[in-house]
Design a protein around this motif. Structure first.
Motif, PDB file in Angstrom:
ATOM      1  N   VAL A  73     108.440 -69.525   9.294  1.00  0.00           N
ATOM      2  CA  VAL A  73     107.438 -69.367  10.355  1.00  0.00           C
ATOM      3  C   VAL A  73     107.799 -70.225  11.568  1.00  0.00           C
ATOM      4  CG1 VAL A  73     105.028 -69.808  10.952  1.00  0.00           C
ATOM      5  CG2 VAL A  73     105.576 -68.660   8.828  1.00  0.00           C
ATOM      6  N   LEU A  74     108.220 -71.454  11.331  1.00  0.00           N
ATOM      7  CA  LEU A  74     108.602 -72.319  12.449  1.00  0.00           C
ATOM      8  C   LEU A  74     109.824 -71.777  13.187  1.00  0.00           C
ATOM      9  CD1 LEU A  74     108.052 -75.852  10.909  1.00  0.00           C
ATOM     10  CD2 LEU A  74     106.679 -74.723  12.656  1.00  0.00           C
ATOM     11  N   ALA A  75     110.809 -71.285  12.454  1.00  0.00           N
ATOM     12  CA  ALA A  75     111.997 -70.717  13.093  1.00  0.00           C
ATOM     13  C   ALA A  75     111.631 -69.463  13.880  1.00  0.00           C
ATOM     14  CB  ALA A  75     113.061 -70.401  12.049  1.00  0.00           C
ATOM     15  N   GLY A  76     110.804 -68.605  13.282  1.00  0.00           N
ATOM     16  CA  GLY A  76     110.378 -67.392  13.983  1.00  0.00           C
ATOM     17  C   GLY A  76     109.589 -67.697  15.234  1.00  0.00           C
ATOM     18  N   SER A  77     108.716 -68.699  15.160  1.00  0.00           N
ATOM     19  CA  SER A  77     107.926 -69.081  16.337  1.00  0.00           C
ATOM     20  C   SER A  77     108.810 -69.608  17.457  1.00  0.00           C
ATOM     21  CB  SER A  77     106.908 -70.152  15.954  1.00  0.00           C
ATOM     22  OG  SER A  77     106.012 -69.674  15.001  1.00  0.00           O
ATOM     23  N   THR A  78     109.764 -70.433  17.101  1.00  0.00           N
ATOM     24  CA  THR A  78     110.657 -71.004  18.110  1.00  0.00           C
ATOM     25  C   THR A  78     111.514 -69.921  18.758  1.00  0.00           C
ATOM     26  OG1 THR A  78     110.725 -73.063  16.870  1.00  0.00           O
ATOM     27  CG2 THR A  78     112.459 -72.714  18.498  1.00  0.00           C
ATOM     28  N   VAL A  79     112.094 -69.069  17.947  1.00  0.00           N
ATOM     29  CA  VAL A  79     112.959 -68.006  18.480  1.00  0.00           C
ATOM     30  C   VAL A  79     112.140 -67.021  19.311  1.00  0.00           C
ATOM     31  CG1 VAL A  79     114.424 -66.060  17.827  1.00  0.00           C
ATOM     32  CG2 VAL A  79     114.690 -68.244  16.687  1.00  0.00           C
ATOM     33  N   GLY A  80     110.949 -66.650  18.828  1.00  0.00           N
ATOM     34  CA  GLY A  80     110.095 -65.727  19.575  1.00  0.00           C
ATOM     35  C   GLY A  80     109.651 -66.299  20.909  1.00  0.00           C
ATOM     36  N   LEU A  81     109.276 -67.573  20.914  1.00  0.00           N
ATOM     37  CA  LEU A  81     108.856 -68.211  22.159  1.00  0.00           C
ATOM     38  C   LEU A  81     109.999 -68.269  23.161  1.00  0.00           C
ATOM     39  CD1 LEU A  81     106.643 -69.794  23.683  1.00  0.00           C
ATOM     40  CD2 LEU A  81     107.581 -71.854  22.651  1.00  0.00           C
ATOM     41  N   LEU A  82     111.168 -68.689  22.708  1.00  0.00           N
ATOM     42  CA  LEU A  82     112.314 -68.769  23.619  1.00  0.00           C
ATOM     43  C   LEU A  82     112.735 -67.391  24.121  1.00  0.00           C
ATOM     44  CD1 LEU A  82     114.469 -71.507  21.860  1.00  0.00           C
ATOM     45  CD2 LEU A  82     113.141 -71.714  23.961  1.00  0.00           C
ATOM     46  N   ALA A  83     112.705 -66.393  23.246  1.00  0.00           N
ATOM     47  CA  ALA A  83     113.084 -65.038  23.674  1.00  0.00           C
ATOM     48  C   ALA A  83     112.095 -64.499  24.702  1.00  0.00           C
ATOM     49  CB  ALA A  83     113.158 -64.115  22.464  1.00  0.00           C
ATOM     50  N   GLY A  84     110.805 -64.735  24.479  1.00  0.00           N
ATOM     51  CA  GLY A  84     109.804 -64.300  25.454  1.00  0.00           C
ATOM     52  C   GLY A  84     109.971 -64.997  26.788  1.00  0.00           C
ATOM     53  N   MET A  85     110.236 -66.293  26.760  1.00  0.00           N
ATOM     54  CA  MET A  85     110.436 -67.031  28.011  1.00  0.00           C
ATOM     55  C   MET A  85     111.678 -66.534  28.748  1.00  0.00           C
ATOM     56  SD  MET A  85     109.392 -70.841  26.673  1.00  0.00           S
ATOM     57  CE  MET A  85     110.274 -71.673  27.941  1.00  0.00           C
ATOM     58  N   LEU A  86     112.756 -66.300  28.011  1.00  0.00           N
ATOM     59  CA  LEU A  86     113.974 -65.795  28.655  1.00  0.00           C
ATOM     60  C   LEU A  86     113.764 -64.393  29.220  1.00  0.00           C
ATOM     61  CD1 LEU A  86     116.719 -67.064  26.201  1.00  0.00           C
ATOM     62  CD2 LEU A  86     116.303 -67.841  28.537  1.00  0.00           C
ATOM     63  N   HIS A  87     112.999 -63.564  28.501  1.00  0.00           N
ATOM     64  CA  HIS A  87     112.722 -62.211  28.995  1.00  0.00           C
ATOM     65  C   HIS A  87     111.918 -62.275  30.293  1.00  0.00           C
ATOM     66  CE1 HIS A  87     112.346 -57.883  28.587  1.00  0.00           C
ATOM     67  NE2 HIS A  87     111.053 -57.996  28.873  1.00  0.00           N
ATOM     68  N   HIS A  88     110.958 -63.182  30.361  1.00  0.00           N
ATOM     69  CA  HIS A  88     110.155 -63.334  31.582  1.00  0.00           C
ATOM     70  C   HIS A  88     111.005 -63.895  32.724  1.00  0.00           C
ATOM     71  CE1 HIS A  88     106.706 -63.833  34.123  1.00  0.00           C
ATOM     72  NE2 HIS A  88     106.929 -65.150  34.224  1.00  0.00           N
ATOM     73  N   MET A  89     111.871 -64.853  32.425  1.00  0.00           N
ATOM     74  CA  MET A  89     112.735 -65.425  33.463  1.00  0.00           C
ATOM     75  C   MET A  89     113.741 -64.405  33.972  1.00  0.00           C
ATOM     76  SD  MET A  89     113.380 -69.213  31.836  1.00  0.00           S
ATOM     77  CE  MET A  89     114.777 -69.532  32.886  1.00  0.00           C
ATOM     78  N   ASP A  90     114.051 -63.408  33.147  1.00  0.00           N
ATOM     79  CA  ASP A  90     115.004 -62.375  33.537  1.00  0.00           C
ATOM     80  C   ASP A  90     114.361 -61.309  34.413  1.00  0.00           C
ATOM     81  OD1 ASP A  90     117.600 -61.347  33.490  1.00  0.00           O
ATOM     82  OD2 ASP A  90     117.108 -59.973  31.859  1.00  0.00           O
ATOM     83  N   PHE A 150     114.180 -61.481   8.753  1.00  0.00           N
ATOM     84  CA  PHE A 150     115.522 -61.958   8.408  1.00  0.00           C
ATOM     85  C   PHE A 150     115.459 -63.222   7.553  1.00  0.00           C
ATOM     86  CE2 PHE A 150     119.139 -64.735   9.418  1.00  0.00           C
ATOM     87  CZ  PHE A 150     120.165 -63.964   8.886  1.00  0.00           C
ATOM     88  N   MET A 151     114.650 -64.194   7.980  1.00  0.00           N
ATOM     89  CA  MET A 151     114.580 -65.470   7.259  1.00  0.00           C
ATOM     90  C   MET A 151     113.984 -65.292   5.865  1.00  0.00           C
ATOM     91  SD  MET A 151     115.791 -67.937   9.212  1.00  0.00           S
ATOM     92  CE  MET A 151     115.041 -69.460   8.720  1.00  0.00           C
ATOM     93  N   LEU A 152     112.909 -64.527   5.749  1.00  0.00           N
ATOM     94  CA  LEU A 152     112.295 -64.333   4.439  1.00  0.00           C
ATOM     95  C   LEU A 152     113.217 -63.540   3.515  1.00  0.00           C
ATOM     96  CD1 LEU A 152     108.571 -63.704   5.402  1.00  0.00           C
ATOM     97  CD2 LEU A 152     109.578 -65.776   4.421  1.00  0.00           C
ATOM     98  N   GLY A 153     113.929 -62.569   4.079  1.00  0.00           N
ATOM     99  CA  GLY A 153     114.912 -61.842   3.274  1.00  0.00           C
ATOM    100  C   GLY A 153     116.047 -62.738   2.824  1.00  0.00           C
ATOM    101  N   PHE A 171     108.038 -58.626  23.768  1.00  0.00           N
ATOM    102  CA  PHE A 171     109.417 -58.931  23.371  1.00  0.00           C
ATOM    103  C   PHE A 171     109.462 -60.150  22.453  1.00  0.00           C
ATOM    104  CE2 PHE A 171     113.713 -60.620  24.059  1.00  0.00           C
ATOM    105  CZ  PHE A 171     114.455 -59.481  23.791  1.00  0.00           C
ATOM    106  N   GLY A 172     108.676 -61.187  22.786  1.00  0.00           N
ATOM    107  CA  GLY A 172     108.620 -62.375  21.942  1.00  0.00           C
ATOM    108  C   GLY A 172     108.058 -62.067  20.565  1.00  0.00           C
ATOM    109  N   CYS A 173     107.027 -61.203  20.503  1.00  0.00           N
ATOM    110  CA  CYS A 173     106.453 -60.818  19.201  1.00  0.00           C
ATOM    111  C   CYS A 173     107.458 -60.042  18.359  1.00  0.00           C
ATOM    112  CB  CYS A 173     105.190 -59.990  19.410  1.00  0.00           C
ATOM    113  SG  CYS A 173     103.799 -60.945  20.004  1.00  0.00           S
ATOM    114  N   LYS A 174     108.171 -59.132  18.988  1.00  0.00           N
ATOM    115  CA  LYS A 174     109.184 -58.380  18.249  1.00  0.00           C
ATOM    116  C   LYS A 174     110.271 -59.306  17.720  1.00  0.00           C
ATOM    117  CE  LYS A 174     108.717 -54.066  20.836  1.00  0.00           C
ATOM    118  NZ  LYS A 174     109.409 -53.157  21.778  1.00  0.00           N
ATOM    119  N   THR A 175     110.665 -60.263  18.532  1.00  0.00           N
ATOM    120  CA  THR A 175     111.692 -61.213  18.107  1.00  0.00           C
ATOM    121  C   THR A 175     111.174 -62.103  16.981  1.00  0.00           C
ATOM    122  OG1 THR A 175     112.496 -61.224  20.380  1.00  0.00           O
ATOM    123  CG2 THR A 175     113.327 -62.934  18.923  1.00  0.00           C
ATOM    124  N   PHE A 176     109.903 -62.516  17.076  1.00  0.00           N
ATOM    125  CA  PHE A 176     109.293 -63.321  16.024  1.00  0.00           C
ATOM    126  C   PHE A 176     109.315 -62.583  14.695  1.00  0.00           C
ATOM    127  CE2 PHE A 176     105.421 -64.034  13.517  1.00  0.00           C
ATOM    128  CZ  PHE A 176     105.606 -65.358  13.156  1.00  0.00           C
TER     129      PHE A 176
END
Length: 72
Positions: free
Chosen positions: A18-35, A56-59, A45-50
């Motif tokens: 959950v922590l890894a998914g939250s971090t990756v989702g937040l960063l992906a959303g921020m990068l998508h907005h900055m783009d 992936f992690m749970l699998g 986009f951040g939710c999809k990445t989360f």
């Protein structure tokens, strides 16, 4: 040597996922907005990445945990 409790290990692995998914989702959303994406698009986009990271992690942890249980 004392073995850790099974439920404790599972809870810790889920917490890490959950922590890894939250971090990756937040960063992906921020990068998508900055783009140049809009805020709602960045949130989606951040939710999809989360959820992709969660799956992936749970699998990965499920596969690893299954391998560990098979060895004992």
């Amino acid at each position: 040597m004392m073995q850790p409790l099974t439920n404790t290990v599972k809870a810790l692995l889920i917490t890490v996922a959950v922590l890894a998914g939250s971090t990756v989702g937040l960063l992906a959303g921020m990068l998508h907005h900055m783009d140049g994406g809009s805020v709602p698009d960045a949130i989606v986009f951040g939710c999809k990445t989360f959820f992709g990271t969660e799956a992936f992690m749970l699998g990965l942890f499920g596969f690893w945990y299954g391998i560990q249980k098979r060895d004992t």
